[in-house]
Write an enzyme that holds these catalytic residues in place. Structure first.
Site, short mmCIF file in Angstrom:
data_model
loop_
_atom_site.label_atom_id
_atom_site.label_comp_id
_atom_site.label_asym_id
_atom_site.label_seq_id
_atom_site.Cartn_x
_atom_site.Cartn_y
_atom_site.Cartn_z
N PHE A 110 0.86 -1.19 0.00
CA PHE A 110 0.00 0.00 0.00
C PHE A 110 0.90 1.24 0.00
O PHE A 110 1.75 1.39 0.86
CB PHE A 110 -0.93 0.05 1.22
CG PHE A 110 -1.86 1.23 1.16
CD1 PHE A 110 -3.04 1.19 0.44
CD2 PHE A 110 -1.52 2.43 1.78
CE1 PHE A 110 -3.89 2.29 0.35
CE2 PHE A 110 -2.36 3.55 1.71
CZ PHE A 110 -3.54 3.47 0.98
N ASP A 142 9.48 2.57 1.46
CA ASP A 142 8.34 3.34 1.97
C ASP A 142 8.26 3.09 3.48
O ASP A 142 7.80 2.05 3.93
CB ASP A 142 7.07 2.88 1.26
CG ASP A 142 5.80 3.57 1.78
OD1 ASP A 142 5.88 4.25 2.83
OD2 ASP A 142 4.76 3.43 1.13
N LYS A 171 3.18 10.25 8.32
CA LYS A 171 2.51 9.76 9.54
C LYS A 171 3.14 10.29 10.83
O LYS A 171 2.88 11.41 11.23
CB LYS A 171 2.43 8.24 9.52
CG LYS A 171 1.36 7.74 8.52
CD LYS A 171 1.08 6.27 8.73
CE LYS A 171 0.08 5.71 7.74
NZ LYS A 171 -1.31 5.95 8.07
C1 PLP Z 1 3.11 2.47 3.88
C2 PLP Z 1 2.21 3.60 3.53
N1 PLP Z 1 2.54 4.41 2.50
C3 PLP Z 1 1.76 5.45 2.16
C4 PLP Z 1 0.59 5.72 2.83
C5 PLP Z 1 -0.26 6.89 2.42
O1 PLP Z 1 -0.13 7.89 3.35
P1 PLP Z 1 -1.20 9.11 3.36
O2 PLP Z 1 -2.49 8.53 3.81
O3 PLP Z 1 -0.62 10.09 4.34
O4 PLP Z 1 -1.27 9.65 1.98
C6 PLP Z 1 0.21 4.90 3.90
C7 PLP Z 1 -1.05 5.15 4.62
O5 PLP Z 1 -1.58 4.32 5.28
C8 PLP Z 1 1.04 3.82 4.25
O6 PLP Z 1 0.72 2.99 5.25
#
Ligand code: PLP
Length: 406
Positions: A138, A225, A254
């Site tokens: 994700f 990520d 986050k």
């Molecule tokens: C691993 C990861 N990358 C990207 C995102 C996307 O982040 P945002 O919701 O701040 O756009 C998330 C959100 O849950 C995530 O868990």
């Protein structure tokens, strides 16, 4: 009277329904506790989905942010922002990397990473660069990041997807070697060190180390990520540090601002000069309020030993849950590191969300069958014990009932 007439009025008639929400409105918080508008108290085992690093209303963060709001919230990236350099230097020190681009969210950080990979390819003369991505990953909900995401539910209805992604299964090195042999346009590998939305699925340490070697041999960028698993959550600043490797590109968000929206892409020497003036930008990215939140979050994390706390309390929480639930029929396994914890059950368990809230505990359920805990990094062992005391009877009752849940 029709069925529609009988339906209860929505408490949010003007809010677009992109989320399934519990009918609870939270009004204030303190530490790992929050209260709803009826005065009911909840233990926060979710931390705003890995965002509230310092919990709620942290006594050192609140006055710092109040001072900053009164001084300067936003200027624009037309001028120097000294707090950007301060936070960037700290992130570089913690990661061993070189330079940082600031934005506001996780998807923006990942979008920037994807752009860096593509431009890195173009700079090498590859016109149609490809990025290796993973099943069950994700990365966000913009078009490029949902295309990189490995979940058909996230993509459905938004086709055509952005091209240029090649998907492989996690932790299967033969699969990626096969891609390396057959796809000359690959420029980067992009993955979460621990898949979050995919069900708290860790990438194996030996796999990460082999990936680092392969990326070096091939001249690919290793892009990790760490939006969910980074910022101290696993007990080190960044989850990849457990494998003793460094990425070339690391998107963060986050927990970085402890609730204030802050995103960042931290880059090593192979990637840090790929983007130049005019290639990328973000109006809100790196504004003084966001930067102050980041600087103070990192400072307080160090002052209060929160990396160690995440490691120790996380271990306690996992051990306790495993001890209490390990032999219960229907319990599959517990995964994760530090305070990023997933408990897989043998059936969909979305109903546990509301049941836990009723019992006074905030949790999440991800990948249908995984109970996820992402509490603030300030959580004490006594509070972790309270999570166990609240959660264990709920899970036992849930698993004892006939499997009819969503
Ligand atoms: C691993 C990861 N990358 C990207 C995102 C996307 O982040 P945002 O919701 O701040 O756009 C998330 C959100 O849950 C995530 O868990």
């Amino acid at each position: 009277m029709s069925a529609v007439d009988k339906a209860p009025a929505s408490p949010e008639p003007h809010v677009m329904k992109t989320y399934g929400r519990l009918p609870i409105a939270l009004s204030h918080g303190r530490g790992c506790w929050v209260w709803d508008t009826d005065g009911k108290k909840y233990l926060d085992g979710l931390g705003g989905i890995a965002v509230n690093t310092l919990g709620h209303a942290h006594p050192k963060l609140v006055p710092a942010l109040q001072e900053q709001v009164a001084k300067l919230i936003h200027t624009s990236n037309y001028y120097l922002v000294p707090l950007q350099e301060q936070l960037a230097a700290k992130l570089c020190e913690a990661s061993g990397l070189d330079k940082v681009f600031f934005c506001s969210t996780g998807l923006e950080a990942n979008e920037a990473a994807i752009k860096i990979a593509r431009k890195y390819g173009h700079d090498k003369g590859i016109d149609r660069p490809e990025i290796i991505v993973y099943e069950k990953a994700f990365h966000g909900r913009s078009l490029a990041t949902l295309s990189a995401t490995g979940n058909p539910k996230v993509q459905a209805g938004f086709e055509p997807l952005v091209e240029g992604f090649v998907r492989v299964p996690l932790n299967d090195f033969a699969a990626i070697e096969a891609v390396a042999r057959t796809r000359p346009n690959v420029v980067a590998v992009f993955l979460e060190v621990i898949q979050g939305e995919g069900g708290i699925a860790p990438t194996r340490i030996d796999y990460l180390q082999s990936l680092r070697k392969l990326c070096d041999e091939r001249g690919w960028l290793l892009m990790l990520d760490e939006v969910q698993c980074g910022m101290g959550r696993t007990g080190k600043w960044f989850a990849h540090q457990w494998a003793g490797i460094q990425p070339d590109v690391m998107p963060l968000a986050k927990g970085l601002g402890s609730g204030v929206p802050v995103g960042a892409v931290v880059c090593g020497p192979k990637a840090s000069t790929v983007l130049g003036p005019g290639n990328h930008g973000s109006t809100f990215g790196g504004n003084p309020l966001a930067m102050r939140a980041g600087v103070e979050t990192l400072r307080i994390m160090e002052e209060e030993g929160l990396l160690q706390n995440a490691a120790t309390v996380g271990q306690f929480l996992r051990d306790s849950l495993l001890r209490e639930l390990g032999e219960v029929p229907g319990f599959v396994e517990i995964r994760g590191q530090g305070l990023m914890i997933g408990m897989e059950l043998d059936r969909p368990c979305g109903d546990l969300l509301g049941q836990a809230a009723q019992a006074g505990l905030l949790i999440s359920v991800t990948a249908d069958r995984v109970v996820r805990l992402l509490p603030p990094l300030i959580i004490t062992q006594a509070e972790a014990q309270q999570i166990v005391d609240l959660l264990v009877p709920l899970v036992k009752r849930f698993l004892a009932a006939p499997a009819t849940s969503t």
